[in-house]
Write an enzyme that holds these catalytic residues in place. Structure first.
Site, PDB file in Angstrom:
ATOM      1  N   MET A  93       0.851  -1.191   0.000  1.00  0.00           N
ATOM      2  CA  MET A  93       0.000   0.000   0.000  1.00  0.00           C
ATOM      3  C   MET A  93       0.882   1.235   0.000  1.00  0.00           C
ATOM      4  SD  MET A  93      -3.203   0.929   2.513  1.00  0.00           S
ATOM      5  CE  MET A  93      -2.238   1.212   4.003  1.00  0.00           C
ATOM      6  N   CYS A  94       0.658   2.149  -0.904  1.00  0.00           N
ATOM      7  CA  CYS A  94       1.421   3.388  -0.978  1.00  0.00           C
ATOM      8  C   CYS A  94       1.231   4.197   0.304  1.00  0.00           C
ATOM      9  CB  CYS A  94       0.959   4.213  -2.172  1.00  0.00           C
ATOM     10  SG  CYS A  94       0.951   3.305  -3.732  1.00  0.00           S
ATOM     11  N   GLN A  95       2.012   5.242   0.457  1.00  0.00           N
ATOM     12  CA  GLN A  95       1.870   6.087   1.640  1.00  0.00           C
ATOM     13  C   GLN A  95       1.695   7.541   1.250  1.00  0.00           C
ATOM     14  OE1 GLN A  95       4.195   5.529   5.130  1.00  0.00           O
ATOM     15  NE2 GLN A  95       4.303   3.319   4.907  1.00  0.00           N
TER      16      GLN A  95
ATOM     17  N   ILE B 222       4.476   8.341  -1.891  1.00  0.00           N
ATOM     18  CA  ILE B 222       5.467   7.358  -2.315  1.00  0.00           C
ATOM     19  C   ILE B 222       4.714   6.106  -2.737  1.00  0.00           C
ATOM     20  CG2 ILE B 222       7.504   8.189  -1.086  1.00  0.00           C
ATOM     21  CD1 ILE B 222       6.843   6.325   1.196  1.00  0.00           C
TER      22      ILE B 222
ATOM     23  N   ASN C  42      -4.013   6.053  -1.645  1.00  0.00           N
ATOM     24  CA  ASN C  42      -3.443   4.721  -1.476  1.00  0.00           C
ATOM     25  C   ASN C  42      -4.565   3.729  -1.228  1.00  0.00           C
ATOM     26  OD1 ASN C  42      -4.070   4.728   1.275  1.00  0.00           O
ATOM     27  ND2 ASN C  42      -1.971   4.925   1.954  1.00  0.00           N
TER      28      ASN C  42
END
Length: 294
Positions: free
Chosen positions: A1-3, A83, A113
Site C-alpha cells: 500500500m502506498c503512503q 510514495i 493509497n
C-alpha cells in the site's frame, strides 16, 4: 500500500523535516520504491496561489529530485506527497501521484493509497470509453487516477458552477465513501486553500501549535525543536499514513471519517456515529486482503 503525506497551515511553511523522514520509506525503511511525487501550493507576490510539482519514477530515498526538494526549502500553504508501491499500472512518471486537474479555475491535487476493485475499474473505464460526456480522463494507467477522474466527473455533472464550501465538502465526503465501498480508498485532496483527508483504513494527523516542542523522526535520527523556528501564531497540521515521529501524539482518523483542514485546523468534519479504528497491522492486513502492494 502506498503512503501519503500532507501539510496544511496558516502561514507559509517548509515541509522539509517531515519529508526527510517520509522519503526514507521510499526504499530504505520501507519498500515503496516505485516513484514519488510532491505538490506545493504557494502564495505568490500577487497574492495568488501557484502550484509547484516534482515527480520521479526512482525510489524516493535515493532520488536526486527528492534531494532537490530537501535542499530547496519551499514555503507552502498546502502540500501533498506520495510514495508509490505499484499495484495497478507500471512504474512510470505518468503513474506517479499527486495527480492534478483544473476545477472551476482552481488546480486540485489528489493522491490515493489502496486498491480499487476490478469491477469498479472495468465499469468506470467502460463509461469513459463509450463516448459519454466525461470531462476528465486518466493520462496514466493507475486505478488511483481513474478514481480521481471519476470523482471530478461526478462533481461537474452534479454542479454546473462552484457550490458553497459546505455543499462541496458534503458531496466530496459522499463520493469518497462511495469509492471506499468499491475498494480500499484513503486519499488527500487540496485546491491550495483547504485540504481534505479521507480514511478508508489508515490515516493520522498531528497539529503543531504553541507551545511548540521537540519532534524526533521515526525513520531517522533527525530532531527539531519547533519552538526555535516558529512563532506563537503558527499552526501546522501534518497528515500521513503512518506517524512520522516517535515522541508526539498523533490523532487517527476513524474508518470512513472525512476531515477538511484550512489554516492548520479542522473546518469541516464528517465522522461515522460508530467509530472504528484499525491498528497499523490491521490496516496492512486489509491492504493485503484486497491485493494492494504493501
Amino acid at each position: 500500500m502506498c503512503q501519503l503525506l500532507g501539510m496544511n497551515c496558516n502561514t507559509p511553511t517548509d515541509i522539509g523535516f517531515s519529508f526527510t523522514g517520509f522519503r526514507q520509506r521510499g526504499g530504505l525503511t520501507d519498500h515503496h520504491e516505485d516513484g514519488f511525487g510532491i505538490a506545493f501550493f504557494e502564495k505568490s507576490d500577487c497574492d495568488t496561489l501557484g502550484l509547484r510539482q516534482f515527480h520521479d519514477d526512482k525510489p524516493c530515498h535515493i532520488s536526486p529530485v527528492a534531494d532537490l526538494v530537501n535542499s530547496y526549502p519551499i514555503k507552502a500553504m498546502n502540500v501533498i506527497a506520495h510514495i508509490r508501491k505499484a499495484t495497478t499500472g507500471v512504474n512510470c512518471l505518468a503513474n506517479t501521484h499527486p495527480f492534478v486537474r483544473e476545477v472551476w479555475g482552481e488546480q486540485w491535487a489528489f493522491a490515493h493509497n489502496g486498491q480499487m476493485t476490478d469491477s469498479f475499474i472495468a465499469r468506470t473505464t467502460r463509461l469513459m470509453n463509450n463516448g459519454n460526456a466525461e470531462h476528465y480522463s486518466p493520462v496514466g494507467t493507475t486505478d488511483s487516477e481513474l478514481a480521481f477522474c471519476y470523482l471530478l466527473n461526478r462533481l461537474k455533472a452534479t454542479f454546473k458552477s462552484r457550490p458553497s464550501d459546505e455543499a462541496l465538502f458534503a458531496f466530496l465526503t459522499a463520493q469518497c465513501r462511495y469509492l471506499s465501498a468499491n475498494g480500499l480508498f484513503n486519499c488527500l485532496i487540496s485546491n491550495g486553500n483547504w485540504q481534505l483527508a479521507y480514511a478508508g483504513s489508515l490515516l493520522f494527523y498531528l497539529t503543531r501549535q504553541a507551545p511548540f516542542g521537540e519532534a524526533r523522526l521515526s525513520d531517522g535520527e533527525m530532531s527539531v525543536n519547533f519552538g526555535d523556528v516558529t512563532t506563537d501564531k503558527d499552526r501546522v497540521t501534518i497528515l500521513t499514513t503512518i506517524p512520522l515521529t516517535k515522541n508526539e501524539k498523533w490523532q487517527q482518523l476513524a474508518v470512513d471519517e472525512c476531515l477538511i483542514f484550512q489554516d492548520g485546523g479542522v473546518v469541516f468534519a464528517d465522522t461515522p456515529s460508530k467509530k472504528t479504528y484499525l491498528t497499523i497491522e490491521e490496516g496492512l492486513a486489509k491492504a493485503r486482503a484486497v491485493g494492494a502492494s504493501i
